[in-house]
Design an enzyme around this catalytic site. Structure first.
Site, short mmCIF file in Angstrom:
data_model
loop_
_atom_site.label_atom_id
_atom_site.label_comp_id
_atom_site.label_asym_id
_atom_site.label_seq_id
_atom_site.Cartn_x
_atom_site.Cartn_y
_atom_site.Cartn_z
N GLU A 114 -5.23 -5.47 9.70
CA GLU A 114 -5.96 -4.83 10.70
C GLU A 114 -6.77 -5.94 11.72
O GLU A 114 -6.69 -5.91 12.73
CB GLU A 114 -7.08 -3.93 10.18
CG GLU A 114 -6.25 -2.66 9.70
CD GLU A 114 -7.14 -1.63 8.78
OE1 GLU A 114 -7.89 -2.39 7.73
OE2 GLU A 114 -7.33 -0.78 9.06
N GLU A 134 -3.24 0.97 1.80
CA GLU A 134 -4.32 1.62 1.43
C GLU A 134 -4.13 2.93 0.45
O GLU A 134 -4.88 3.37 -0.15
CB GLU A 134 -5.37 2.12 2.77
CG GLU A 134 -6.04 0.89 3.27
CD GLU A 134 -5.39 0.05 4.35
OE1 GLU A 134 -4.05 0.27 4.35
OE2 GLU A 134 -5.97 -0.82 5.12
N1 COA Z 1 -9.76 -7.32 -3.08
C1 COA Z 1 -10.30 -7.93 -4.00
N2 COA Z 1 -9.88 -9.01 -4.74
C2 COA Z 1 -8.45 -9.30 -4.27
C3 COA Z 1 -7.71 -8.52 -3.39
C4 COA Z 1 -8.34 -7.48 -2.74
N3 COA Z 1 -7.98 -6.94 -1.56
N4 COA Z 1 -6.64 -9.08 -3.33
C5 COA Z 1 -6.67 -10.08 -4.12
N5 COA Z 1 -7.74 -10.00 -4.85
C6 COA Z 1 -7.82 -10.92 -5.84
C7 COA Z 1 -7.17 -10.46 -7.27
O1 COA Z 1 -8.03 -9.24 -8.10
C8 COA Z 1 -7.17 -11.75 -8.11
O2 COA Z 1 -8.46 -12.05 -8.67
P1 COA Z 1 -8.66 -12.45 -10.01
O3 COA Z 1 -7.98 -14.09 -10.14
O4 COA Z 1 -10.36 -12.68 -10.13
O5 COA Z 1 -8.07 -11.59 -10.98
C9 COA Z 1 -7.00 -12.99 -6.96
O6 COA Z 1 -7.26 -12.01 -5.84
C10 COA Z 1 -5.38 -13.28 -6.88
O7 COA Z 1 -5.00 -12.02 -6.65
P2 COA Z 1 -3.48 -11.69 -7.68
O8 COA Z 1 -3.41 -10.11 -7.58
O9 COA Z 1 -3.53 -12.32 -9.01
O10 COA Z 1 -2.21 -12.30 -6.87
P3 COA Z 1 -0.75 -12.13 -6.92
O11 COA Z 1 0.04 -13.15 -6.22
O12 COA Z 1 -0.20 -11.47 -8.30
O13 COA Z 1 -0.66 -10.60 -5.81
C11 COA Z 1 -1.19 -9.46 -3.99
C12 COA Z 1 -0.87 -10.79 -4.57
C13 COA Z 1 -1.64 -9.60 -2.40
C14 COA Z 1 0.24 -8.65 -4.03
C15 COA Z 1 -2.15 -8.71 -4.91
O14 COA Z 1 -3.34 -9.45 -5.05
C16 COA Z 1 -2.64 -7.37 -4.06
O15 COA Z 1 -2.03 -6.24 -4.13
N6 COA Z 1 -3.87 -7.38 -3.53
C17 COA Z 1 -4.40 -6.12 -3.01
C18 COA Z 1 -3.94 -5.88 -1.61
C19 COA Z 1 -4.34 -4.54 -0.96
O16 COA Z 1 -4.28 -3.56 -1.48
N7 COA Z 1 -5.28 -4.70 0.29
C20 COA Z 1 -5.74 -3.69 0.68
C21 COA Z 1 -7.01 -3.08 0.25
S1 COA Z 1 -7.77 -2.01 1.27
#
Ligand code: COA
Length: 260
Positions: A114, A134
């Site tokens: 966004e 989302e």
């Molecule tokens: N909010 C809060 N924390 C987030 C985050 C978010 N949107 N996206 C990633 N993080 C954090 C993870 O919790 C993790 O924290 P930790 O190390 O304390 O556990 C850190 O960032 C690294 O992320 P991780 O998930 O371990 O990396 P990955 O390479 O396995 O996966 C993504 C990457 C982007 C696929 C995955 O982090 C993800 O799906 N994030 C959420 C995306 C999302 O739904 N965004 C929309 C929110 S409305």
């Protein structure tokens, strides 16, 4: 300007804003949004800044969305306020009066996609992934993603991304018009700077009025948009840069614009 969650730098008319929470993939918590608001308000007033490049720290993420830790505990009233506060920050970016280039260096998910869409132009690194996941969390995009995505890529493609929640590759984002260019990760900032330099060679007020004509025009009927365009065109004709630009062309020399 010193921030806790952002890096800010200013060089030769260009401002660099970097969301700096790489251990959380630059997720947008309340603090980041407050600092983005303050930072872009300051940029808007700073006459030395002509263009902004917005990116994320590290090599993995531009912004991986709103911070899910904060989202998880929100009441309905807080949720609405968070959404509206975020929408205001993104509106400021969109209507800053100067171009903002998103340098998408990895995940641009949810609020990250966004915020990229609120930018004027988007360049993606080859490893970037863009999406609105989302619905997988039981919510819908809340920083104007339901509005900007369909306007940028069309209703069908926008709805497909929003309803499946699946991210798309940088190449696919380019194919559907969600990003302007795709470049290798190592060349991302250089590509953004090259684009910025091209724009900076042009008349600053013309850039501002062109942005206003397109942004406001898209909210109006075409006839009203054309009326706005004609009015802003007339306003350009009052500027010193219009006289310089046309004279320089006729004298076969490069124009020297002063933004007046
Ligand atoms: N909010 C809060 N924390 C987030 C985050 C978010 N949107 N996206 C990633 N993080 C954090 C993870 O919790 C993790 O924290 P930790 O190390 O304390 O556990 C850190 O960032 C690294 O992320 P991780 O998930 O371990 O990396 P990955 O390479 O396995 O996966 C993504 C990457 C982007 C696929 C995955 O982090 C993800 O799906 N994030 C959420 C995306 C999302 O739904 N965004 C929309 C929110 S409305």
């Amino acid at each position: 300007m010193a921030y806790e969650t952002l890096l800010f730098e200013k060089r030769q008319g260009l401002a660099y804003v970097t969301v700096n929470r790489p251990d959380k993939l630059n997720a947008l918590n309340r603090r980041v949004m407050e600092e983005l608001l303050n930072c872009f308000q300051a940029i808007q007033k700073d006459e030395e800044i002509r263009i902004v490049i917005l990116t994320g720290a590290g090599e993995k993420a531009f912004v991986a969305g709103a911070d899910i830790n904060e989202l998880a505990v929100q009441s309905p009233v807080e949720g609405k306020e968070t959404s509206q506060r975020g929408q205001r920050v993104l509106d400021l970016i969109e209507n800053l009066g100067k171009p903002v280039i998103a340098a998408i260096n990895g995940y641009a998910l949810g609020g990250g996609c966004e915020i990229a869409m609120a930018c004027t132009l988007r360049i993606a690194a080859e490893n970037a992934r863009l999406g609105q996941p989302e619905v997988k969390l039981g919510i819908i995009p809340g920083y104007a993603g339901t509005q900007r995505l369909a306007r940028l890529v069309g209703k069908g493609r926008g709805l497909e991304m929003i309803l499946t929640g699946d991210p798309i590759s940088a190449q696919e984002a380019y194919r559907i018009g969600l990003v302007n260019q795709v470049v290798p990760q190592a060349e991302l900032l250089a590509a953004a700077e090259k684009l910025a330099q091209k724009i900076m060679a042009n008349a600053p007020l013309a850039i501002r009025f062109a942005l206003e004509a397109v942004n406001h025009g898209l909210e109006m009927s075409e006839a009203e948009g054309q009326f706005l365009e004609a009015t802003l065109f007339g306003l350009c004709c009052t500027t010193a840069d219009m006289k310089e630009g046309t004279r320089a062309f006729l004298e076969k020399r490069p124009a020297k614009f002063v933004g007046k």
